[in-house]
Enzyme design. Structure first.
Site, PDB file in Angstrom:
ATOM      1  N   SER A   1       0.841  -1.204   0.000  1.00  0.00           N
ATOM      2  CA  SER A   1       0.000   0.000   0.000  1.00  0.00           C
ATOM      3  C   SER A   1       0.874   1.250   0.000  1.00  0.00           C
ATOM      4  CB  SER A   1      -0.904   0.003   1.235  1.00  0.00           C
ATOM      5  OG  SER A   1      -1.488   1.273   1.369  1.00  0.00           O
TER       6      SER A   1
ATOM      7  N   HIS B   1      -1.532  -1.266  -4.052  1.00  0.00           N
ATOM      8  CA  HIS B   1      -2.775  -0.825  -3.400  1.00  0.00           C
ATOM      9  C   HIS B   1      -2.728   0.692  -3.206  1.00  0.00           C
ATOM     10  CE1 HIS B   1      -6.247  -1.609  -0.679  1.00  0.00           C
ATOM     11  NE2 HIS B   1      -5.747  -0.632   0.074  1.00  0.00           N
TER      12      HIS B   1
ATOM     13  N   ASP C   1      -4.732   3.968  -1.659  1.00  0.00           N
ATOM     14  CA  ASP C   1      -5.756   4.398  -0.703  1.00  0.00           C
ATOM     15  C   ASP C   1      -6.176   5.830  -0.974  1.00  0.00           C
ATOM     16  OD1 ASP C   1      -6.005   2.135   1.169  1.00  0.00           O
ATOM     17  OD2 ASP C   1      -3.863   2.492   1.464  1.00  0.00           O
TER      18      ASP C   1
ATOM     19  N   MET D   1      -8.481   8.819   0.195  1.00  0.00           N
ATOM     20  CA  MET D   1      -9.244   9.281   1.376  1.00  0.00           C
ATOM     21  C   MET D   1      -9.676  10.728   1.174  1.00  0.00           C
ATOM     22  SD  MET D   1      -6.702   7.892   4.296  1.00  0.00           S
ATOM     23  CE  MET D   1      -6.082   6.206   4.311  1.00  0.00           C
TER      24      MET D   1
ATOM     25  N   HIS E   1      -8.587   1.576  -3.503  1.00  0.00           N
ATOM     26  CA  HIS E   1      -9.461   1.464  -2.335  1.00  0.00           C
ATOM     27  C   HIS E   1     -10.026   2.852  -2.040  1.00  0.00           C
ATOM     28  CE1 HIS E   1      -9.586   0.587   2.311  1.00  0.00           C
ATOM     29  NE2 HIS E   1     -10.778   0.740   1.798  1.00  0.00           N
TER      30      HIS E   1
ATOM     31  N   MET F   1     -11.904   5.317   0.043  1.00  0.00           N
ATOM     32  CA  MET F   1     -12.457   5.639   1.364  1.00  0.00           C
ATOM     33  C   MET F   1     -13.065   7.032   1.258  1.00  0.00           C
ATOM     34  SD  MET F   1      -9.399   4.056   3.589  1.00  0.00           S
ATOM     35  CE  MET F   1      -8.397   3.922   2.127  1.00  0.00           C
TER      36      MET F   1
ATOM     37  N   MET G   1     -11.502  -4.796   6.209  1.00  0.00           N
ATOM     38  CA  MET G   1     -10.645  -3.873   6.953  1.00  0.00           C
ATOM     39  C   MET G   1     -10.286  -4.512   8.291  1.00  0.00           C
ATOM     40  SD  MET G   1     -10.077  -1.392   4.975  1.00  0.00           S
ATOM     41  CE  MET G   1      -8.977  -0.641   6.174  1.00  0.00           C
TER      42      MET G   1
ATOM     43  N   GLY H   1      -8.294   4.793   7.500  1.00  0.00           N
ATOM     44  CA  GLY H   1      -7.885   6.199   7.613  1.00  0.00           C
ATOM     45  C   GLY H   1      -6.389   6.397   7.788  1.00  0.00           C
ATOM     46  N   PHE H   2      -5.735   5.414   8.380  1.00  0.00           N
ATOM     47  CA  PHE H   2      -4.313   5.597   8.685  1.00  0.00           C
ATOM     48  C   PHE H   2      -3.546   4.292   8.503  1.00  0.00           C
ATOM     49  CE2 PHE H   2      -6.873   8.500  11.161  1.00  0.00           C
ATOM     50  CZ  PHE H   2      -6.287   9.730  10.867  1.00  0.00           C
ATOM     51  N   GLY H   3      -2.294   4.421   8.130  1.00  0.00           N
ATOM     52  CA  GLY H   3      -1.403   3.276   8.076  1.00  0.00           C
ATOM     53  C   GLY H   3      -0.801   3.036   9.456  1.00  0.00           C
ATOM     54  N   GLY H   4      -0.158   1.896   9.602  1.00  0.00           N
ATOM     55  CA  GLY H   4       0.603   1.628  10.821  1.00  0.00           C
ATOM     56  C   GLY H   4      -0.203   1.342  12.073  1.00  0.00           C
TER      57      GLY H   4
ATOM     58  N   ASP I   1      -6.835  -5.793   4.812  1.00  0.00           N
ATOM     59  CA  ASP I   1      -6.211  -4.474   4.740  1.00  0.00           C
ATOM     60  C   ASP I   1      -6.067  -3.851   6.134  1.00  0.00           C
ATOM     61  OD1 ASP I   1      -5.244  -2.049   3.955  1.00  0.00           O
ATOM     62  OD2 ASP I   1      -7.051  -1.393   2.903  1.00  0.00           O
ATOM     63  N   GLY I   2      -4.807  -3.776   6.583  1.00  0.00           N
ATOM     64  CA  GLY I   2      -4.514  -3.104   7.847  1.00  0.00           C
ATOM     65  C   GLY I   2      -3.765  -3.983   8.831  1.00  0.00           C
ATOM     66  N   GLY I   3      -2.591  -3.532   9.222  1.00  0.00           N
ATOM     67  CA  GLY I   3      -1.834  -4.233  10.265  1.00  0.00           C
ATOM     68  C   GLY I   3      -1.253  -5.568   9.844  1.00  0.00           C
TER      69      GLY I   3
ATOM     70  N   GLY J   1       1.149  -1.892   4.161  1.00  0.00           N
ATOM     71  CA  GLY J   1       1.675  -0.537   4.035  1.00  0.00           C
ATOM     72  C   GLY J   1       2.939  -0.349   4.832  1.00  0.00           C
TER      73      GLY J   1
END
Ligand code: DX5
Ligand code: ZN
Length: 219
Positions: free
Chosen positions: A7, A32, A34, A36, A65, A67, A136, A141-144, A174-176, A196
């Site tokens: 990402s 990917h 994102d 937003m 993606h 958002m 999700m 909204g945020f990476g990391g 998607d995420g973590g 990401g």
């Protein structure tokens, strides 16, 4: 399928050219992206000028993606910018079926993303019409952010729904995602892992992609 989609959100945008080159030369499967809008999610990422630059240089399929609220307003534009997959949020679409048909009519693979609190059962009447579900595993909204463990249960439920409805939809997480949970996610039934921070947040991006891909494809 066992696909890796780095990402771009966590990348160093000053060195976009270099970053894309590393991705092109890597075993990453998709890129990917994102998008937003600061309304659907409490953050603004990047828009069409960045996408134009990415499209020009990236040789991997673009997985977009969205958002954003009212995604219908921009879907044809994202198709023009070379998206192969466009995912809209279930929570952002009043007429989801129409939105999906719209994406399909532009010869783009339609996907639906759902937030951590949204039940996979709500996809029962749309799952046969889509090519991807983006689960999700953090609040968008945020990476990391930290991976939400309830996602494993949702993968199992979604897999059953896909089989039951004879759907061809891929399951994307998607995420973590990182090297510690990648293998378990694939084993549970995920097809595509978005990463990401565990790719672009690392000093050696190429090595991070290789390590993740190795985890994903382990027998
Ligand atoms: C979050 C985005 C993700 C994000 C993932 O809202 O949808 O694609 O880039 O980032 P990591 O892998 O760092 O959680
Ligand atoms: Zn995303």
């Amino acid at each position: 399928m066992k696909l890796l989609a780095p990402s771009l959100l966590s990348a160093d945008f000053v060195n976009l050219n270099l970053v894309i080159q590393i991705v092109n030369e890597s075993p990453a499967d998709w890129l990917h992206l994102d998008i937003m809008d600061g309304v659907f999610v409490p953050n603004i990422s990047f828009g069409f000028p960045v996408l134009a630059a990415v499209q020009k240089h990236c040789q991997k399929p673009l997985d977009v993606h969205l958002m954003i609220v009212e995604p219908d307003r921009y879907i044809s534009k994202f198709a023009e910018y070379g998206a192969q997959y466009i995912s809209v949020h279930y929570e952002a679409c009043i007429h989801l079926h129409r939105t999906i048909q719209n994406i399909r009519s532009l010869n783009v693979h339609p996907g639906v993303a759902i937030n951590p609190h949204t039940s996979v059962h709500l996809l029962e009447d749309i799952i046969a019409d889509i090519d991807l579900v983006c689960l999700m595993s953090v609040n968008p909204g945020f990476g990391g952010q930290k991976f939400i463990d309830n996602t494993y249960k949702k993968i199992e439920q979604l897999k059953n729904l896909i089989i039951q409805k004879n759907s061809k939809a891929l399951i994307e997480i998607d995420g973590g995602v990182d090297v510690y949970n990648a293998q378990a996610l694939i084993k549970t039934g995920a097809d595509v892992l978005v990463a990401g921070n565990s790719v672009f947040g690392q000093k050696d991006i190429a090595r991070a992609i290789h390590q993740l891909k190795e985890e994903i494809t382990k027998p």
